[in-house]
Scaffold this motif. Structure first.
Motif, PDB file in Angstrom:
ATOM      1  N   ALA A   1      -8.903   1.265  11.259  1.00 22.41           N
ATOM      2  CA  ALA A   1      -9.475   1.018   9.844  1.00 22.41           C
ATOM      3  C   ALA A   1      -8.380   0.284   9.362  1.00 22.41           C
ATOM      4  O   ALA A   1      -7.207   0.479   9.045  1.00 22.41           O
ATOM      5  CB  ALA A   1      -9.661   2.462   9.290  1.00 22.41           C
ATOM      6  N   ASP A   2      -8.870  -0.824   8.734  1.00 21.82           N
ATOM      7  CA  ASP A   2      -7.961  -1.607   7.851  1.00 21.82           C
ATOM      8  C   ASP A   2      -8.212  -1.543   6.373  1.00 21.82           C
ATOM      9  O   ASP A   2      -9.581  -1.538   5.921  1.00 21.82           O
ATOM     10  CB  ASP A   2      -8.155  -3.130   8.241  1.00 21.82           C
ATOM     11  N   MET A   3      -7.176  -1.386   5.676  1.00 23.07           N
ATOM     12  CA  MET A   3      -7.376  -1.158   4.151  1.00 23.07           C
ATOM     13  C   MET A   3      -6.712  -2.196   3.299  1.00 23.07           C
ATOM     14  O   MET A   3      -5.714  -2.534   3.424  1.00 23.07           O
ATOM     15  CB  MET A   3      -6.984   0.186   3.387  1.00 23.07           C
ATOM     16  N   GLN A   4      -7.838  -2.980   2.594  1.00 25.48           N
ATOM     17  CA  GLN A   4      -7.254  -4.160   1.750  1.00 25.48           C
ATOM     18  C   GLN A   4      -6.815  -3.714   0.485  1.00 25.48           C
ATOM     19  O   GLN A   4      -7.330  -3.062  -0.287  1.00 25.48           O
ATOM     20  CB  GLN A   4      -8.339  -5.237   1.577  1.00 25.48           C
ATOM     21  N   ILE A   5      -5.572  -3.949   0.055  1.00 30.52           N
ATOM     22  CA  ILE A   5      -4.850  -3.554  -0.906  1.00 30.52           C
ATOM     23  C   ILE A   5      -4.464  -4.863  -1.804  1.00 30.52           C
ATOM     24  O   ILE A   5      -3.660  -5.608  -1.639  1.00 30.52           O
ATOM     25  CB  ILE A   5      -3.582  -3.057  -0.490  1.00 30.52           C
ATOM     26  N   LEU A   6      -5.525  -4.996  -2.919  1.00 25.22           N
ATOM     27  CA  LEU A   6      -5.387  -6.126  -3.770  1.00 25.22           C
ATOM     28  C   LEU A   6      -4.648  -5.547  -5.064  1.00 25.22           C
ATOM     29  O   LEU A   6      -5.153  -4.622  -5.590  1.00 25.22           O
ATOM     30  CB  LEU A   6      -6.839  -6.567  -4.158  1.00 25.22           C
ATOM     31  N   VAL A   7      -3.686  -6.211  -5.533  1.00 22.60           N
ATOM     32  CA  VAL A   7      -2.831  -5.811  -6.612  1.00 22.60           C
ATOM     33  C   VAL A   7      -2.645  -6.960  -7.613  1.00 22.60           C
ATOM     34  O   VAL A   7      -2.698  -8.329  -7.250  1.00 22.60           O
ATOM     35  CB  VAL A   7      -1.344  -5.322  -6.327  1.00 22.60           C
ATOM     36  N   ALA A   8      -2.479  -6.698  -8.908  1.00 20.02           N
ATOM     37  CA  ALA A   8      -1.958  -7.702  -9.488  1.00 20.02           C
ATOM     38  C   ALA A   8      -0.472  -7.786  -9.515  1.00 20.02           C
ATOM     39  O   ALA A   8       0.181  -6.810  -9.757  1.00 20.02           O
ATOM     40  CB  ALA A   8      -1.982  -7.234 -11.329  1.00 20.02           C
ATOM     41  N   LYS A   9       0.116  -8.850  -9.188  1.00 24.84           N
ATOM     42  CA  LYS A   9       1.481  -8.932  -8.715  1.00 24.84           C
ATOM     43  C   LYS A   9       2.471  -8.913  -9.607  1.00 24.84           C
ATOM     44  O   LYS A   9       3.690  -8.770  -9.556  1.00 24.84           O
ATOM     45  CB  LYS A   9       1.679 -10.481  -7.962  1.00 24.84           C
ATOM     46  N   ASP A  10       2.282  -8.962 -10.946  1.00 21.42           N
ATOM     47  CA  ASP A  10       3.167  -8.659 -12.219  1.00 21.42           C
ATOM     48  C   ASP A  10       3.206  -7.200 -12.282  1.00 21.42           C
ATOM     49  O   ASP A  10       4.401  -6.793 -13.065  1.00 21.42           O
ATOM     50  CB  ASP A  10       2.648  -9.375 -13.391  1.00 21.42           C
ATOM     51  N   VAL A  11       2.246  -6.379 -11.636  1.00 23.50           N
ATOM     52  CA  VAL A  11       2.547  -4.913 -11.920  1.00 23.50           C
ATOM     53  C   VAL A  11       3.083  -4.421 -10.759  1.00 23.50           C
ATOM     54  O   VAL A  11       3.892  -3.470 -10.631  1.00 23.50           O
ATOM     55  CB  VAL A  11       1.356  -4.388 -12.218  1.00 23.50           C
ATOM     56  N   ILE A  12       2.437  -4.874  -9.536  1.00 26.72           N
ATOM     57  CA  ILE A  12       2.923  -4.394  -8.263  1.00 26.72           C
ATOM     58  C   ILE A  12       3.302  -5.674  -7.375  1.00 26.72           C
ATOM     59  O   ILE A  12       2.523  -6.026  -6.872  1.00 26.72           O
ATOM     60  CB  ILE A  12       1.907  -3.635  -7.331  1.00 26.72           C
ATOM     61  N   PRO A  13       4.544  -5.916  -7.327  1.00 27.78           N
ATOM     62  CA  PRO A  13       4.866  -6.983  -6.647  1.00 27.78           C
ATOM     63  C   PRO A  13       5.178  -6.990  -5.228  1.00 27.78           C
ATOM     64  O   PRO A  13       5.432  -8.062  -4.482  1.00 27.78           O
ATOM     65  CB  PRO A  13       6.452  -7.324  -7.584  1.00 27.78           C
ATOM     66  N   ASP A  14       5.054  -5.788  -4.560  1.00 29.70           N
ATOM     67  CA  ASP A  14       5.425  -5.771  -3.266  1.00 29.70           C
ATOM     68  C   ASP A  14       4.264  -4.765  -2.454  1.00 29.70           C
ATOM     69  O   ASP A  14       4.470  -3.876  -2.113  1.00 29.70           O
ATOM     70  CB  ASP A  14       6.963  -4.944  -2.932  1.00 29.70           C
ATOM     71  N   PRO A  15       3.029  -5.293  -2.633  1.00 25.83           N
ATOM     72  CA  PRO A  15       2.018  -4.622  -1.845  1.00 25.83           C
ATOM     73  C   PRO A  15       2.081  -4.435  -0.454  1.00 25.83           C
ATOM     74  O   PRO A  15       1.670  -3.249   0.208  1.00 25.83           O
ATOM     75  CB  PRO A  15       0.615  -5.404  -2.096  1.00 25.83           C
ATOM     76  N   GLU A  16       2.911  -5.135   0.359  1.00 26.99           N
ATOM     77  CA  GLU A  16       3.260  -4.770   1.791  1.00 26.99           C
ATOM     78  C   GLU A  16       4.018  -3.554   1.814  1.00 26.99           C
ATOM     79  O   GLU A  16       3.726  -2.649   2.627  1.00 26.99           O
ATOM     80  CB  GLU A  16       3.950  -6.036   2.424  1.00 26.99           C
ATOM     81  N   PHE A  17       4.854  -3.188   0.798  1.00 27.44           N
ATOM     82  CA  PHE A  17       5.598  -2.097   0.851  1.00 27.44           C
ATOM     83  C   PHE A  17       4.560  -0.822   0.601  1.00 27.44           C
ATOM     84  O   PHE A  17       4.710   0.058   1.199  1.00 27.44           O
ATOM     85  CB  PHE A  17       6.802  -2.118  -0.145  1.00 27.44           C
ATOM     86  N   LEU A  18       3.673  -0.999  -0.287  1.00 34.41           N
ATOM     87  CA  LEU A  18       2.855  -0.059  -0.702  1.00 34.41           C
ATOM     88  C   LEU A  18       1.959   0.298   0.645  1.00 34.41           C
ATOM     89  O   LEU A  18       1.681   1.455   0.723  1.00 34.41           O
ATOM     90  CB  LEU A  18       1.921  -0.445  -1.933  1.00 34.41           C
ATOM     91  N   ALA A  19       1.448  -0.709   1.340  1.00 39.06           N
ATOM     92  CA  ALA A  19       0.753  -0.661   2.711  1.00 39.06           C
ATOM     93  C   ALA A  19       1.622   0.321   3.437  1.00 39.06           C
ATOM     94  O   ALA A  19       1.137   1.170   4.151  1.00 39.06           O
ATOM     95  CB  ALA A  19       0.193  -1.873   2.998  1.00 39.06           C
ATOM     96  N   LYS A  20       3.013   0.053   3.733  1.00 37.81           N
ATOM     97  CA  LYS A  20       3.666   0.786   4.434  1.00 37.81           C
ATOM     98  C   LYS A  20       3.810   2.238   4.108  1.00 37.81           C
ATOM     99  O   LYS A  20       3.842   2.981   4.923  1.00 37.81           O
ATOM    100  CB  LYS A  20       5.084   0.032   4.619  1.00 37.81           C
ATOM    101  N   CYS A  21       3.913   2.425   2.970  1.00 37.22           N
ATOM    102  CA  CYS A  21       4.169   3.975   2.223  1.00 37.22           C
ATOM    103  C   CYS A  21       2.754   4.504   2.789  1.00 37.22           C
ATOM    104  O   CYS A  21       2.761   5.777   3.197  1.00 37.22           O
ATOM    105  CB  CYS A  21       3.911   3.824   0.655  1.00 37.22           C
ATOM    106  N   PHE A  22       1.426   3.802   2.766  1.00 32.57           N
ATOM    107  CA  PHE A  22       0.161   4.654   3.254  1.00 32.57           C
ATOM    108  C   PHE A  22       0.276   4.756   4.657  1.00 32.57           C
ATOM    109  O   PHE A  22      -0.145   5.839   5.238  1.00 32.57           O
ATOM    110  CB  PHE A  22      -0.842   3.749   2.817  1.00 32.57           C
TER     111      PHE A  22
END
Length: 497
Positions: free
Chosen positions: A456-477
């Motif tokens: 299962a792949d979850m795409q995490i699309l973010v506004a980079k000025d609000v969440i600059p590190d989506p890769e870290f957020l993916a690792k948190c999940f």
């Protein structure tokens, strides 16, 4: 500094006083809403393949595919003299829809923007390309509202399909109709049905009456809550909050990867849980982890962070056969047949004494309890009907404003689409991954998960000025799921001993 970008949606083709014909089809209420400038929504489906892409061969395959036989993919959007949008059949020029993306040109654009390609893996390059599309130019309205971008260097095809054409269930059914099983080239992929956490059993009239009363109570409470979310009630600001105008900000995209077996292990540790319960538990735990890192001690323990979940409303859950969906009398019709659930998660710090001593499975248990109550209500059906009523009586602009406002009053979007159980091929080329996301909306965080062949792949699309590190957020999940899996295995071992 103004962080908004100029993204001006193109208006539908205007044909002066076109004569009424039986061939023209009116747009659905949801389709009209998705065409409004504020919610001009495009679905991006990334399909990775094992072998190199042959552009000319792909164009020929598309000419003979089921895609062009579907009226929505061979119709242009027109507006008559009364301003009503309609679909009108047209000839499809494949060269205007299928594009081979030049890798050298992409590198030049990234260098001009100050980004470096050095060391970037194929996955990151694909994600960066889709993120650019998400906040870039919309689909042109002088042709059918779909495109296919071929990233030959990364062996990936990106389908851009306007949400007015259909929802995730419709489009997954369309995709799989042209695919075949890897181990049986003559068989179409298995279409899984959505699971249920409840077991059917005979109930007494007392239990049935009690369940009916609960449905009425939960429906009243959650439908009122939904209405208040549209009108005025919003989340407190956190490190993931978006808001009006955020849909115009630059985007970043990352991928969180899960094993279905790991999710099933966690599911088995919580009585009558479903994969969706596990997913929402992972979201709650992962967001708490991320906010601990981004804004330590800034949130109160138990603070609510509200998400919007899309729910398929077709009578048969899961995917449907494309041939069935295209029938005029089918109950599982093609199009946008989904409702919205307002689903809260609650911040629980992993650094606090209470959080460090808690069981990771508590996130799943809380998610299951909340989702079970939502399932007993008519909130999803209410949101769907409410949108149709508002659209029919007050028009698409007002309906769009209502949907825009509820997005601004919540914090994230989440959806989960079931993909094929087994590995598949498309035009004989083995598919390595399936991923989906949508173009920008006022949320700073949108998450779309698709399962495929045990993953299962979850795409995490973010506004980079609000969440600059989506890769870290993916690792948190990902870390949250592994922590839950460990807890589930310990619980199973303790029970066995």
């Amino acid at each position: 500094m103004n962080r908004k970008t100029a993204r001006k949606p193109l208006p539908p083709v205007s044909i002066p006083s076109p004569p009424a014909t039986d061939a023209d089809e009116p747009l659905t209420p949801a389709g009209r809403m998705f065409l409004q400038p504020e919610l001009d929504t495009v679905i991006h489906c990334a399909i990775g393949v094992q072998n190199p892409l042959d552009v000319d061969a792909i164009k020929e395959i598309i000419r003979n595919s089921l895609l062009l036989k579907h009226p929505r993919f061979s119709s242009v959007l027109v507006r008559d003299e009364h301003g009503r949008e309609r679909w009108r059949r047209t000839e499809v020029e494949i060269d205007r829809h299928v594009f081979a993306v030049d890798a050298a040109e992409r590198r030049r654009r990234r260098a001009a923007a100050g980004d470096s390609d050095e060391g970037g893996c194929a996955e990151r390059k694909v994600n960066d390309y889709i993120a650019g599309l998400s906040a870039g130019e919309p689909l042109r309205s002088d042709k059918p509202l779909w495109e296919i971008h071929l990233l030959t260097e990364e062996r990936c095809a990106v389908l851009r399909i306007h949400h007015a054409l259909g929802d995730g269930i419709s489009l997954m059914s369309m995709l799989l109709a042209d695919c075949r099983k890897s181990d049986n080239p003559d068989a179409i992929p298995t279409l899984p049905a959505a699971e249920s956490g409840r077991r059917r059993r005979r109930r007494s009239w007392v239990a049935t009456a009690a369940e009916l009363v609960m449905m009425v109570v939960y429906s009243l409470v959650y439908c009122l809550e939904f209405t208040l979310r549209v009108l005025c009630v919003g989340d407190r600001r956190t490190g993931i909050s978006g808001g009006a105008g955020t849909e115009l900000w630059p985007r970043k995209l990352a991928t969180a990867k899960f094993s279905i077996e790991d999710m099933k292990t966690v599911k088995s540790a919580v009585a009558n849980a479903t994969i969706n319960d596990v997913l929402f538990g992972v979201i709650a735990s992962g967001l708490s982890r991320y906010l601990d890192h981004r804004t330590p001690n800034a949130l109160k323990e138990g603070q609510q962070i509200t998400g919007m979940a899309m729910v398929n409303l077709r009578p048969q859950s899961g995917l449907q056969e494309l041939s069935d969906m295209m029938k005029s009398n089918s109950a599982a019709k093609w199009g946008n047949r989904f409702g919205i659930l307002v689903l809260p998660v609650f911040y629980h710090s992993h650094h606090s004494e209470e959080g460090s001593n808690s069981n990771p499975l508590d996130f799943v248990k809380r998610a299951k309890k909340m989702i079970d109550r939502k399932k007993k209500s008519l909130e999803a059906h209410f949101s769907y009907k409410l949108c149709n009523i508002v659209m029919s009586t007050l028009g698409p602009k007002f309906a769009c404003k209502c949907n825009y406002d509820i997005i601004c009053n919540t914090s994230f979007t989440i959806s989960n689409v079931l993909g094929p159980k087994e590995e598949i091929t498309i035009a004989g080329n083995p598919v390595t991954f399936l991923r989906v996301n949508t173009s920008s909306i006022p949320h700073a965080l949108t998450m779309h998960m698709v399962s495929y062949a045990g993953r299962a792949d979850m795409q995490i699309l973010v506004a980079k000025d609000v969440i600059p590190d989506p890769e870290f957020l993916a690792k948190c999940f990902e870390d949250s799921l592994m922590e839950m899996k460990t807890a589930a295995e310990k619980a199973a071992a303790a029970a066995a001993s």
